[in-house]
Design an enzyme around this catalytic site. Sequence first.
Site, short mmCIF file in Angstrom:
data_model
loop_
_atom_site.label_atom_id
_atom_site.label_comp_id
_atom_site.label_asym_id
_atom_site.label_seq_id
_atom_site.Cartn_x
_atom_site.Cartn_y
_atom_site.Cartn_z
NE ARG A 136 -4.18 1.75 0.69
CZ ARG A 136 -5.07 2.16 -0.17
NH1 ARG A 136 -4.92 1.90 -1.45
NH2 ARG A 136 -6.16 2.80 0.23
CB THR A 425 -9.10 -1.39 -8.14
OG1 THR A 425 -9.14 -0.20 -7.36
CG2 THR A 425 -8.19 -2.39 -7.47
CB THR A 443 -5.86 0.24 -6.78
OG1 THR A 443 -6.76 1.29 -7.13
CG2 THR A 443 -5.22 0.57 -5.44
CD GLU A 445 -9.40 6.28 -4.75
OE1 GLU A 445 -9.47 7.28 -5.46
OE2 GLU A 445 -10.39 5.78 -4.18
CD GLU A 462 -4.66 4.12 -3.57
OE1 GLU A 462 -5.88 3.91 -3.34
OE2 GLU A 462 -4.12 3.89 -4.64
CG ASP A 465 -8.54 5.14 -0.81
OD1 ASP A 465 -9.48 5.71 -1.37
OD2 ASP A 465 -8.05 4.08 -1.24
CB SER A 489 -7.33 -0.48 0.89
OG SER A 489 -7.75 -1.15 -0.28
CB SER A 490 -12.69 -1.61 0.10
OG SER A 490 -13.27 -0.69 0.98
N GLY A 510 -13.50 -2.35 -7.55
CA GLY A 510 -14.85 -1.87 -7.28
C GLY A 510 -14.99 -0.91 -6.12
#
Length: 602
Positions: A136, A425, A443, A445, A462, A465, A489-490, A510
């Site tokens: 990340r 993503t 990703t 983002e 990013e 987020d 993040s998801s 998504g």
Amino acid sequence: MRRGVEKGLRSLTLAALTCWSVTAHAQQAADAVAPEAESDLSVLWPNASEDILASLRAKANGLPVEAQDWMIAAANPLAVQAGAKILQNGGTAADAIVAVQAVLGLVEPQSSGLGGGAFLLWYDAKTGKLTTLDGRETAPLALTPRLFQTDAGEPLKFFDAVVGGLSVGTPGTPALLAEAQRRWGKRPWVGLFGDAIRLAEDGFPVSPRLASLVARDHDRLARFEETAAYFLPAGAPLEAGQVLRNPAYAETLRTISDQGVGVFYSGDIAADIATSVQTAPGNPGKLAPLDLAIYRVVERDPVCVSYRGHDVCGMGPPSSGGLAVGQILGLLRHSDLSGLGPESPESWRLIGDASRLAFADRGRYVADNDFLPVPVKGMLDDGYLIDRNKLLGGDDALPEVAPGTPAFDHALNWADDDAIEFPSTSHISIVDGYGNALSMTTTIENAFGSRLMVRGFLLNNELTDFSFRTHRDGRPIANAVAPGKRPRSSMAPTIVLKDGKPVLVIGSPGGSRIIGYVAQAIIAHLDWGMDVQQAVAMRHLVNRFGTYDVEDGITASLTTSLEQMGYDVKLGTLNSGLHAIAIGTNLQGGADPRREGIALGR
């Protein structure tokens, strides 16, 4: 009306309700800004190999691709083909992921690339160990907590924060690829970039999805000279089928291939990234060469939950994906979803409200656990989930949802987060000939990230987020921005194990809907007996904050039943990008028909 639900289990303060509704409204409003269109690639592949054409036909006919030795599923045929060559020549999934990501950064630049970040799960066939790596992005050291606030202390509008240097975090994808390949690769690093370099130099056909997104984002792409020159040649958006070349990207890849990934994080490439961020017209940022020089990939503990005799394992914080998918499944494991079936409104009441409960916990507690404690064990504790499961005991929609109180080892007084995530993503699933399995979600983002382009690749946005606020009603927000911190993040790369061995490798793009997409596909496969292609292709129903997002094509009787249960229902396009591999007597690959990907195997 609801049966057997005590008022105390669902009571909320007015302040908590207000915070939650603000968060839900902000995310759902953002979802409408950048949906991604379905694509038909067949017109672009008249001279494609028979393997690719067969895979496209299988996807069109709703059939999984079958293989015996290895399998790869990713978001573009050219990227899948590049990875397949590596696997066919004895490479591992860790070798192939480098080739796949290098090509995706060229042919699908709006979604992922060298300028972004990723999370990776690795199952090692030799040791039986599951490892998760966190690539990340990190926040620059020079930023302040008011990064995304006006002088008056109010949050910036989303795109005022996104477009330009302010939103750029330190990219993690190159370091993640190198770390995975160092640990588990077999092929020489220098030989993994050949297809991407060739395609960048010789050109590749612009896909319908890329062309449509460029046209939609024309004004923001036009703000920066290098970006505009690439995506808007002569001022006009790229067109589907147009041959596009990127010699700058080829040169960057060649440099990384020849000199190793360290060259990305120091020297001229790092200096150019920092300069681009700090001098971005109208919206300069804080990223500096030091931020790149000190970046590190972090190995973290997998987050696993038992479900239907399987272990469903994902990424822990700073991703909320593994935790939220785990909570949803943990809340549902005592429900007879198999008996109810996919057409039952009761199935979707249970799934929808389980998701809402998971999202309530996610919004309050999940952030970078290098900076603050996250109650991972408490959120997945059997006793806690049984208590939360009592809220599902009625027969209509939960009228109210609030975070629970999982076991914590310190005083707890967090406010709810209001960060927004967009659905641009990509996901890659690979099983190699040695039995290793890899799941990586990657990703930059928002579509096209910050819109800043450096040396042929786009930089992420990013940092948006993070929550734009640091506090709410006097309480701190866990996902507030801080120097060196990784935004929540998801992303939910997932490997499902049975008796310690992988049986399903899956994930999706998504935005925050990733969690619902992945959980639904796992339920479809394990509870409803769908093969992987059926599971990734089935129409989506996603509920995060109370409104049921229902994909066009769902039967009217089901949507009517949901409304009668008390849900607001919103019909529309839900463009996941699920890529999955089921592992049994053979390998079966599935690619989401909403996007351009394929599965390919031997």
